[in-house]
Design an enzyme around this catalytic site. Structure first.
Site, PDB file in Angstrom:
ATOM      1  N   GLU A 154     -20.960 -27.901 -30.173  1.00  0.00           N
ATOM      2  CA  GLU A 154     -21.582 -28.846 -29.260  1.00  0.00           C
ATOM      3  C   GLU A 154     -23.102 -28.708 -29.278  1.00  0.00           C
ATOM      4  OE1 GLU A 154     -18.037 -29.514 -26.068  1.00  0.00           O
ATOM      5  OE2 GLU A 154     -19.190 -27.698 -25.814  1.00  0.00           O
TER       6      GLU A 154
ATOM      7  N   CYS B 188     -30.521 -28.265 -26.937  1.00  0.00           N
ATOM      8  CA  CYS B 188     -29.891 -26.943 -26.949  1.00  0.00           C
ATOM      9  C   CYS B 188     -28.890 -26.953 -28.108  1.00  0.00           C
ATOM     10  CB  CYS B 188     -29.190 -26.737 -25.604  1.00  0.00           C
ATOM     11  SG  CYS B 188     -28.242 -25.209 -25.479  1.00  0.00           S
TER      12      CYS B 188
ATOM     13  N   CYS C 166     -17.997 -17.517 -30.759  1.00  0.00           N
ATOM     14  CA  CYS C 166     -18.921 -16.393 -30.589  1.00  0.00           C
ATOM     15  C   CYS C 166     -18.110 -15.111 -30.536  1.00  0.00           C
ATOM     16  CB  CYS C 166     -19.705 -16.555 -29.288  1.00  0.00           C
ATOM     17  SG  CYS C 166     -20.990 -15.293 -29.058  1.00  0.00           S
TER      18      CYS C 166
ATOM     19  N   CYS D 203     -18.603 -12.113 -23.993  1.00  0.00           N
ATOM     20  CA  CYS D 203     -19.012 -12.045 -22.585  1.00  0.00           C
ATOM     21  C   CYS D 203     -17.938 -12.770 -21.768  1.00  0.00           C
ATOM     22  CB  CYS D 203     -20.386 -12.698 -22.389  1.00  0.00           C
ATOM     23  SG  CYS D 203     -21.674 -11.968 -23.434  1.00  0.00           S
TER      24      CYS D 203
ATOM     25  N   CYS E  70     -18.387 -16.412 -20.116  1.00  0.00           N
ATOM     26  CA  CYS E  70     -18.905 -17.499 -20.953  1.00  0.00           C
ATOM     27  C   CYS E  70     -17.757 -18.164 -21.702  1.00  0.00           C
ATOM     28  CB  CYS E  70     -19.923 -16.947 -21.946  1.00  0.00           C
ATOM     29  SG  CYS E  70     -20.542 -18.175 -23.103  1.00  0.00           S
TER      30      CYS E  70
ATOM     31  N   CYS F  53     -24.951 -24.231 -19.061  1.00  0.00           N
ATOM     32  CA  CYS F  53     -24.955 -22.892 -19.649  1.00  0.00           C
ATOM     33  C   CYS F  53     -23.590 -22.244 -19.556  1.00  0.00           C
ATOM     34  CB  CYS F  53     -25.934 -21.987 -18.910  1.00  0.00           C
ATOM     35  SG  CYS F  53     -27.628 -22.534 -18.965  1.00  0.00           S
TER      36      CYS F  53
HETATM   37  N1  SAH Z   1     -25.519 -15.850 -27.203  1.00  0.00           N
HETATM   38  C1  SAH Z   1     -26.852 -16.191 -26.785  1.00  0.00           C
HETATM   39  C2  SAH Z   1     -27.088 -17.688 -26.805  1.00  0.00           C
HETATM   40  C3  SAH Z   1     -26.273 -18.461 -25.774  1.00  0.00           C
HETATM   41  S1  SAH Z   1     -27.339 -18.880 -24.500  1.00  0.00           S
HETATM   42  C4  SAH Z   1     -27.123 -15.587 -25.421  1.00  0.00           C
HETATM   43  O1  SAH Z   1     -26.182 -15.157 -24.776  1.00  0.00           O
HETATM   44  O2  SAH Z   1     -28.273 -15.545 -25.017  1.00  0.00           O
HETATM   45  C5  SAH Z   1     -26.269 -19.294 -23.230  1.00  0.00           C
HETATM   46  C6  SAH Z   1     -26.794 -18.759 -21.910  1.00  0.00           C
HETATM   47  O3  SAH Z   1     -25.877 -19.104 -20.872  1.00  0.00           O
HETATM   48  C7  SAH Z   1     -26.867 -17.264 -21.918  1.00  0.00           C
HETATM   49  O4  SAH Z   1     -27.971 -16.847 -21.163  1.00  0.00           O
HETATM   50  C8  SAH Z   1     -25.577 -16.896 -21.231  1.00  0.00           C
HETATM   51  O5  SAH Z   1     -25.588 -15.611 -20.719  1.00  0.00           O
HETATM   52  C9  SAH Z   1     -25.500 -17.950 -20.170  1.00  0.00           C
HETATM   53  N2  SAH Z   1     -24.164 -18.145 -19.644  1.00  0.00           N
HETATM   54  C10 SAH Z   1     -22.997 -17.853 -20.243  1.00  0.00           C
HETATM   55  N3  SAH Z   1     -21.969 -18.182 -19.443  1.00  0.00           N
HETATM   56  C11 SAH Z   1     -22.507 -18.708 -18.334  1.00  0.00           C
HETATM   57  C12 SAH Z   1     -21.944 -19.268 -17.158  1.00  0.00           C
HETATM   58  N4  SAH Z   1     -20.636 -19.366 -17.000  1.00  0.00           N
HETATM   59  N5  SAH Z   1     -22.791 -19.725 -16.220  1.00  0.00           N
HETATM   60  C13 SAH Z   1     -24.136 -19.666 -16.393  1.00  0.00           C
HETATM   61  N6  SAH Z   1     -24.723 -19.167 -17.495  1.00  0.00           N
HETATM   62  C14 SAH Z   1     -23.908 -18.694 -18.447  1.00  0.00           C
END
Ligand code: SAH
Length: 353
Positions: free
Chosen positions: A87, A100, A107, A111, A114, A327
């Site tokens: 996406e 973005c 991935c 985490c 996410c 995010c």
């Molecule tokens: N893998 C990289 C790039 C992805 S950025 C990284 O983690 O930085 C995506 C961003 O959204 C990251 O800061 C991640 O921690 C955040 N994120 C992931 N899940 C989320 C959620 N459920 N709510 C808000 N932010 C989230």
């Protein structure tokens, strides 16, 4: 077959064998600088346009495009060669237009909170697949000029370093985006951050921290077990020193997990020596994580606590929640097809939503 933005100059020259030499330059320049499809390159004779259009099909096939926030946010779901899906999200603000982009299908960082991490890793994106997302956004943004690219979509950019850096160089050189408007976001891949510090383009670095003590971070962001906070802080300091850019810290506020006074104090201890700016994002809902985002009053209190502790912090305005474009919500599941639509074929075995 490489996509149009994966093509090397030699490959293009081979494609154009028998044509005058300046044709290669016209096409080479036209593709990225004007983000044109070959069919739109009116300086080429029509038969050549047609043959290039066939020889250079886009690497991204649009499966769906949805919009939110009164048309200010657009999310694409693309199918890639081999069937993987990713996406891309385009966001219009009054002072900038940001895309973005995804860097991997899925991935491997796992985490918990996410959606991309919940789905697991499929494959790396090529340099051209990354650049083409930006090209699509540039076209869709018109007449506005796309100003910013954030590598914050699906995947961990620094786990796909070479291709991501190749895309950065392309975006900066051939596509005219300034390094200060490109932001790489990472879970904290220390070797990648150290390598970034040796590059000559000073891009912005964002670190998805979410916890500033190792016990909690080991749980929320498992890569912390490999690269604990001390090492991460050192690598960030090296990057800031080398690039002269301000570091950003991303912090998704999770109800009762990382939004208490003690969490703010730990974050301040991490952020202050780095002079980092903290972006607070109330956790967005995802299918595989039961805990919810912090309520708005707690988010504001957390921000105020950071300010009192001498840390620069802002609350990020969330975009695209209702189309799962915010995010952490990118998972590349097919959207529910609207009634009467021909329907998107789901790849067998993919998790739906
Ligand atoms: N893998 C990289 C790039 C992805 S950025 C990284 O983690 O930085 C995506 C961003 O959204 C990251 O800061 C991640 O921690 C955040 N994120 C992931 N899940 C989320 C959620 N459920 N709510 C808000 N932010 C989230």
């Amino acid at each position: 077959m490489p996509g149009p933005y994966d093509l090397t100059r030699d490959e293009l020259a081979r494609l154009l064998e028998g044509e005058p030499a300046y044709r290669a330059r016209q096409v080479w320049d036209g593709l990225p600088a004007r983000v044109q499809r070959p069919a739109e390159m009116t300086e080429l004779p029509p038969p050549l346009r047609a043959s290039l259009e066939t020889a250079l099909p886009p690497a991204l096939r649009e499966v769906s495009r949805r919009s939110a926030d009164g048309g200010q946010t657009t999310k694409w779901l693309w199918a890639l060669e081999g069937g993987a899906r990713v996406e891309t999200v385009l966001m219009h603000y009054h002072d900038r237009v940001t895309v973005c982009v995804s860097t991997q299908a899925g991935c491997a960082m796992a985490c918990q909170f996410c959606a991309t991490g919940q789905a697991g890793f499929q494959r790396h994106l090529s340099e051209g697949e990354i650049v083409e997302q930006v090209a699509a956004a540039m076209r869709a943004a018109r007449p506005r000029r796309l100003s910013n690219v954030v590598f914050m979509g699906m995947g961990e950019p620094l786990a796909n370093y070479d291709r991501v850096w190749g895309a950065v160089v392309r975006l900066h050189g051939a596509m005219g985006l300034s390094a200060r408007h490109l932001t790489l976001s990472t879970v904290g891949m220390v070797p990648g951050i150290r390598r970034l510090a040796t590059e000559s383009l000073p891009v912005n670095l964002a670190v998805s921290l979410h916890a500033a003590n190792d016990a909690l971070r080991d749980e929320l962001v498992p890569v912390n077990r490999r690269y604990p906070l001390r090492e991460l802080a050192d690598a960030c300091a090296a990057y800031v020193a080398a690039s002269g850019r301000r570091l950003s810290i991303e912090w998704a506020l999770i109800d009762g997990v990382n939004d208490r006074g003690g969490d703010a104090a730990e974050l301040a201890v991490f952020a202050r020596p780095l002079a980092a700016h903290v972006n607070l994002i109330p956790l967005n809902p995802t299918p595989g994580y039961a805990v919810v985002g912090s309520p708005p009053a707690r988010v504001r209190r957390f921000r105020d606590q950071l300010t009192d502790l001498g840390v620069n912090a802002t609350i990020r305005v969330t975009r695209g929640v209702e189309i799962d474009a915010a995010c952490g919500q990118l998972a590349a599941s097919a959207p529910r097809p609207p009634a009467g639509a021909d329907g998107v074929r789901l790849v067998p075995g993919r998790r739906g939503r």
